[in-house]
Structures are given as C-alpha cells and as structure tokens.
Design an enzyme around this catalytic site. Structure first.
Site: not given
Length: 187
Positions: A100, A28
């Site tokens: 993302e 992430h």
C-alpha cells in the site's frame, strides 16, 4: 495486539479467535504513523499472531517523500526484513503481503500498473532471495491504495499482483466491479 493479559486498549489473538476471525492486518500505515508502530513492533506482533494460529496480512509501503527520493524498495525491504527476523520459513504460508503506497491511500493518486507491478515483482524477488523460492512462489501479494472500479482490471492483470486490499471503495457500489475484475482475471 498483545499476549493475553491486562493490556488496556489492546486485543489478544485469543480475543480475535473467540470472535471467529482467523486473520489480522498488521503494519498498516495508520498504525505505523498514528500509533508509532515501528518495524520491530510489527514483526513481533506478526510472530505472536502466527504462533497463535492467526493468518497475517502484512502491510508495506512508502510515503510520497520516500517515493520521490527513490527509496520505495529500501523502505519495503526494511519492513520485510523486520518480519523475516521474527518468523520461520514455515510461517510464510500464513502471510499475505499487502503493498500500500502510503501516498495513494484514499488520495485518488495511484501508481501506473507498470509501477505497481515492478514493486510487486521486487517484493516477490526479495522473498525468493531472503526466504526461499517456495515461499516466493506461494506468497500472495496484494495491491492497496486507491483501488477502484476504473483501475482494478489493469492492476489485477499484472503477473505479480494477486489481489487487492480495498479501503474506501469497499463501502461503495463500485466494490462489486473490483470483485468481478479480480474474479475474471484469476480464472
């Protein structure tokens, strides 16, 4: 995530499994930027998790500066290459890729559905070319980055967007609308 042992502040796959959790999110943007986790580290953590029978949600994405320079796929391919270097073709059945765009996370800025679809299609093509057709067909590729009730239907209608990694919207009433959009589209 580390192997079992005294690694203060870290967690091991065994700890995760002891809690009844079968998944981990790796790569992430917050871990990459705030904790300096490079592609190599994320690839190694992914291998460790998969070897310990955890499933991996592997996050990829580019910054706004990288996007404006046209480097989106260069960055994502670098991230995916680090994963491919560490895992076997058989591991891919337990990997979900979450695209993302860092510039969209929590900002309210979002790519168009066509832009997101193009990136997802390119990711799937990269997996096909570099890992195999079976893995490319089987891998789920999620979209994350300011997903909300207003845009989820458009994203999920795209052929290469298989679902969502929802952030802040998961804490709001609109989350049910995102779930309903995904459920309706995949029936």
């Amino acid at each position: 995530m580390t192997k079992f042992g005294a690694f203060t502040g870290e967690i091991t796959p065994q700890h995760i499994k002891d809690l009844g959790v079968n998944w981990t999110i790796l790569g992430h943007s917050e871990r990459r930027s705030l904790y300096s986790e490079c592609e190599e580290t994320v690839g190694k953590k992914s291998r460790l998790a998969l070897d310990e029978k955890l499933k991996v949600m592997f996050c990829v994405g580019e910054s706004e500066a990288q996007r404006s320079k046209g480097e989106t796929m260069t960055i994502i391919e670098k991230q995916l290459s680090a994963l491919k270097k560490e895992i076997t073709a058989g591991h891919w059945a337990d990997v979900v890729i979450a695209y993302e765009p860092v510039w969209a996370i929590g900002t309210g800025k979002v790519p168009t559905t066509d832009e997101a679809q193009k990136v997802h299609a390119n990711i799937r093509e990269w997996v096909k070319k570099n890992v195999g057709d079976k893995q490319a067909q089987g891998v789920r590729i999620l979209y994350g980055g300011s997903v909300g009730a207003k845009n989820s239907e458009g994203f999920i209608s795209q052929p290469d967007i298989d679902g969502f990694l929802v952030g802040g919207a998961a804490l709001k009433d609109e989350f049910i609308k995102i779930v309903e959009a995904a459920d309706k589209a995949k029936k």
